[in-house]
Design a protein around this motif. Structure first.
Motif, mmCIF file in Angstrom:
data_model
loop_
_atom_site.group_PDB
_atom_site.id
_atom_site.type_symbol
_atom_site.label_atom_id
_atom_site.label_comp_id
_atom_site.label_asym_id
_atom_site.label_seq_id
_atom_site.Cartn_x
_atom_site.Cartn_y
_atom_site.Cartn_z
ATOM 1 N N CYS A 151 -8.713 1.342 -0.962
ATOM 2 C CA CYS A 151 -9.112 -0.031 -0.686
ATOM 3 C C CYS A 151 -10.421 -0.003 0.094
ATOM 4 C CB CYS A 151 -8.023 -0.788 0.066
ATOM 5 S SG CYS A 151 -7.636 -0.173 1.707
ATOM 6 N N THR A 177 -3.381 5.062 -2.487
ATOM 7 C CA THR A 177 -4.041 3.796 -2.786
ATOM 8 C C THR A 177 -5.404 3.761 -2.109
ATOM 9 O OG1 THR A 177 -1.912 2.656 -2.837
ATOM 10 C CG2 THR A 177 -3.865 1.280 -2.585
ATOM 11 N N LEU A 207 0.858 -1.180 0.000
ATOM 12 C CA LEU A 207 0.000 0.000 0.000
ATOM 13 C C LEU A 207 0.892 1.226 0.000
ATOM 14 C CD1 LEU A 207 -2.793 -0.786 2.618
ATOM 15 C CD2 LEU A 207 -3.009 -0.681 0.151
#
Length: 80
Positions: free
Chosen positions: A47, A45, A41
């Motif tokens: 998620c 990023t 990561l």
């Protein structure tokens, strides 16, 4: 049953268990410790974090805090 601070970070097809380490300042910023040291990561990023109760939220990594435990600072973006 999972503990209250347990989370699962979903990174594409990968699911990485972790722990909510702290909420910071009430602005949707949190520190998350992931158990997989190979997790790639980087700041920027995005998620999905699945909370202990199954709720899912989109988050963005704002900082890699490094260390042995792979701790990250994340910003809440909204529900997934």
């Amino acid at each position: 049953m999972r503990d209250f601070n347990d989370v699962v970070a979903h990174l594409g097809a990968q699911a990485v268990p972790g722990r909510l380490a702290a909420l910071e300042g009430g602005r949707g910023v949190m520190r998350v410790t992931l158990r997989d040291p190979l997790t790639a990561l980087a700041p920027g990023t995005e998620c999905v974090l699945e909370m202990h109760d199954g709720a899912r939220f989109r988050v963005s990594v704002t900082e890699d805090l490094g260390g042995h435990a792979r701790e990250f600072r994340m910003q809440l973006l909204g529900r997934a």
